[in-house]
Every structure is written in structure tokens, then in C-alpha cells.
Design a protein around this motif. Structure first.
Motif, PDB file in Angstrom:
ATOM      1  N   ASN A 142       0.806  -1.223   0.000  1.00 14.71           N
ATOM      2  CA  ASN A 142       0.000   0.000   0.000  1.00 14.71           C
ATOM      3  C   ASN A 142       0.836   1.268   0.000  1.00 14.71           C
ATOM      4  O   ASN A 142       0.295   2.368  -0.094  1.00 14.71           O
ATOM      5  N   ASN A 153       0.458   7.141   3.181  1.00 16.84           N
ATOM      6  CA  ASN A 153      -0.211   8.026   2.227  1.00 16.84           C
ATOM      7  C   ASN A 153      -1.598   7.516   1.833  1.00 16.84           C
ATOM      8  O   ASN A 153      -2.557   8.294   1.764  1.00 16.84           O
ATOM      9  N   SER A 154      -1.706   6.222   1.586  1.00 15.94           N
ATOM     10  CA  SER A 154      -2.997   5.688   1.153  1.00 15.94           C
ATOM     11  C   SER A 154      -4.026   5.752   2.277  1.00 15.94           C
ATOM     12  O   SER A 154      -5.201   6.046   2.034  1.00 15.94           O
ATOM     13  N   ALA A 206      -1.704  10.002  -3.914  1.00 13.52           N
ATOM     14  CA  ALA A 206      -2.788   9.062  -3.617  1.00 13.52           C
ATOM     15  C   ALA A 206      -4.041   9.920  -3.522  1.00 13.52           C
ATOM     16  O   ALA A 206      -4.184  10.687  -2.584  1.00 13.52           O
TER      17      ALA A 206
END
Length: 388
Positions: free
Chosen positions: A141, A145-146, A201
């Protein structure tokens, strides 16, 4: 009236080793030692006076606080390692104050910092804890950030905000950073630059994500009768609350919402009394969440709050914050605290908030599976301008 819980203790120094994108000739231990030395110089204490040491660092390992104490030539009566990430500084401060009050130490140095190479940072985000290593790393992932992109999407929908609204915070903080000679990123940022930046993202762009740097900070806390220099800071209130929602919440509220009422009651002050604010800003959304949790948007109008920040009616993250100064690992948790101390001492140079007397600082961090588990806050007062 403010609580007397913190009488007889003063913050005698708050310093930052200037952050840099890279520090090829220095180890994490070197950076922490530099911060320690600078704090000694500012406080007027000698190395022989220091009988307590607290350390927060992700990359000092396999060394610990006791190893650093030996390298610094200290023989402390109180020694502490901290692992609370963005909440580490205020957590260390709480424990140091209690140690002094109970006679376990008289003069405590708190240091935090990290030196990162790309491999160090990848190791950190992939092995942050067992949950990350077991469940998130296999998903590739890409780290936090995600997670915070999804949180920002949820926050924007709830409050009817657009990218431009979050960008206004980044632009405002960069304007402060332009006045800070130690900020890593000082080039003025326009909203057009923010909106044109590559998406990392969705909806987070390059300027929404805290840049990783190398550096260190240090704070010295001491028994007030031992402090020799005049420009000092006192604590009026300090509250911590961890794991408030057991990772079952939506991330749009931190533990600050749980502790805020007690914090302001202990301080004998309210949000409108604050001359400046430092909140942990790894992403713009977390700036807004923490400010709302602390009571700076009592009517829930976040656009009005953003406008106050942009106009400097509410000075927030006056160093430029981590979004412009950078995040030096565990030092990120102490960066805002040091900025508030600097402002209250009147040492902030061109970015000095006039007649700054009261400041509130928040810490936030330690993402488990979803969101940060730790949040804390401290209200500080200039010992020169405050109520004696």
C-alpha cells in the motif's frame, strides 16, 4: 485561574538541529548529540547538571537511551525511551515533569530525531508494528499516504471541502516557512502550484504529504529554582489520551476531543486565548482534525477556520510546520513543541508572533491498522509575560 499542577518546573530550552534532506556524514546519534549540546548552551546548564534523559528515535536502534547517555557522558538518575512517534515529545515532557516533581531528577534533557536513508525509511514504514508488517505490507500500500488519502476523502465529504481548501493550509504554512531560515522548503507556494502538483494518492498531491528529512530536537526541563536564565516557559496544562477508539472509529476525531475540556479547565484558558498553535501536520487533514478537536471551530465551520489560518488571525504552525520544514522521524513530535517554546521565548525572528504569551501544542501519531492511536496536548506560557 490556571492549575498549580506544574509549579516549580520550567522549560529552560527548546532547540532544533536544522533539518536537511540528507545527512550523509552524521549518524542519528550524532544528530541527537548536536541537539543536546545546543540545548545545554541555550539553557545555561552544564553537562554535570543533567541527571535525566529521555529519547525518542526510530533509527537509534540497536542503541537506546542508556547507550546515548553513556556516549554523552551522562550518569542519569532518570532515563526513558519513548516509542509514541508524533506524540512522543509531549509524552516525554509529561514524564519528565513528574520525575522532577517527585525528586527523581532535577534537570532533564529530552531529545528526539532520526537520520534516514531510503532503506531506513522503507524499513520503518513496512515494519512500523506487527499489524503493519503482517497485514499492510503484503498489500504493497506504500505506507501511510494511502490511509490518509482515504481519511481525507471521508473528511472532505463530511465537511464539503475541496482540494483547494486543504491546499490553503499548505500555502499558509509555506508563507511562515519563508520566514524560517531553518525550513527545508522555503520557496513560496501558490495555490496554483499546489493544485498542479502530481497526485500521490487521490486526493493527496505532493504538497499534502510530509517530506522525510534528517534532523533532531531537544528540550530541557528543570526545577525552577535551578534555572539560571530568564527566557523560560512554564507548563499550564498537559493531557494525554491513547487508544480512545480502539481503531473502531472513522479517523475524523482524535483523542484530543476526549481530553480538550480537561485541558482547557486545567489551563484556566480557552482556545481564543491562545496566541499561537502548533499541531502535528503530517497531512493537512490532520491539522484541521486536531484544531477542531481542540475547540478552534466550535460551530463546525472549517472554511472559516481555514480563512483565519490563512489571514494569520490564528497563527498555526508558525515554523512552516512539518509540511514545509520536513519530518525528521521521531523529531516530528518535538518540532511543534520547540517552535512554541521559541515563540514564547521571543526568539522566532521574522516569524515572531507579537507578544506571544500562551500557546497550545498537540501531538498525534502511531498508526496501527487504520489511524493514530496517540494524541496529547500541552498549554505553555511565557514565564516573562505570564501571570507570576
Amino acid at each position: 485561574m490556571p492549575s498549580r499542577d506544574f509549579d516549580h518546573v520550567l522549560v529552560a530550552a527548546g532547540v532544533e538541529v536544522p533539518y536537511r534532506r540528507q545527512a550523509p556524514r552524521e549518524s542519528t546519534g550524532d544528530l541527537l548529540a548536536r541537539a543536546f549540546g545546543a540545548a545545554l548552551a541555550q539553557s545555561g546548564f552544564s553537562i554535570r547538571d543533567i541527571d535525566g534523559l529521555g529519547v525518542a528515535s526510530f533509527t537509534l536502534a540497536p542503541d537506546h537511551a542508556i547507550d546515548l547517555a553513556w556516549r554523552l557522558g551522562l550518569s542519569p538518575r532518570w532515563c526513558m525511551d519513548d516509542c509514541h512517534g508524533g506524540a512522543s515529545a509531549i509524552n516525554l515532557l509529561q514524564h519528565a515533569i513528574r520525575a522532577i516533581q517527585h525528586g527523581d531528577a532535577n534537570v532533564v534533557a529530552l531529545v528526539s530525531g532520526d537520520r534516514f536513508e531510503p532503506a531506513d525509511f522503507r524499513q520503518l514504514i513496512e515494519h512500523y508494528n506487527l499489524t503493519t508488517r503482517t497485514w499492510l505490507r503484503p498489500l504493497k500500500n506504500g505506507g501511510p499516504n494511502s490511509l490518509f488519502a482515504m481519511l481525507t476523502q471521508r473528511h472532505a465529504k463530511r465537511h464539503d471541502l475541496a482540494r483547494r481548501d486543504y491546499g490553503a493550509l499548505c500555502v499558509a504554512q509555506r508563507a511562515w516557512a519563508a520566514l524560517n531560515p531553518n525550513a527545508v522548503y522555503q520557496t513560496p507556494l501558490r495555490i496554483e502550484d499546489y493544485l498542479a502538483a502530481p497526485i500521490v494518492a487521490e486526493p493527496l498531491g505532493r504538497f499534502d504529504c510530509v517530506p522525510v528529512v534528517c534532523g533532531a530536537n531537544a528540550v530541557i526541563v528543570a526545577r525552577s529554582d535551578l534555572v539560571r536564565k530568564a527566557a523560560n516557559v512554564r507548563v499550564r496544562a498537559l493531557k494525554c489520551q491513547y487508544n480512545a477508539d480502539h481503531q473502531a472509529g472513522d479517523g475524523l476525531q482524535t483523542s484530543l476531543a476526549t481530553l480538550a475540556a480537561d485541558l482547557w479547565q486545567q489551563a484556566g484558558a480557552m482556545p481564543d486565548d491562545m496566541d499561537m498553535v502548533s499541531v502535528y501536520d503530517d497531512y493537512p487533514v490532520m491539522t484541521l482534525v486536531q484544531l477542531a478537536d481542540l475547540g478552534f471551530a466550535p460551530d463546525g465551520d472549517l472554511r472559516a477556520l481555514i480563512a483565519r489560518i490563512g489571514s494569520r488571525a490564528l497563527p498555526v504552525n508558525t515554523s512552516g510546520g512539518q509540511l514545509s520544514v520536513g519530518q525528521a522521524g521521531a523529531a516530528g513530535g518535538m518540532h511543534g513543541l520547540v517552535e512554541a517554546i521559541t515563540q514564547l521565548r521571543g526568539d522566532a525572528g521574522e516569524r515572531q508572533v507579537a507578544n506571544a504569551r500562551l500557546a497550545v501544542v498537540s501531538g498525534y501519531g502511531m498508526v496501527e491498522y487504520r489511524y493514530g492511536m496517540c494524541a496529547n496536548a500541552v498549554v505553555l506560557e511565557s514565564a516573562q509575560r505570564g501571570v507570576q
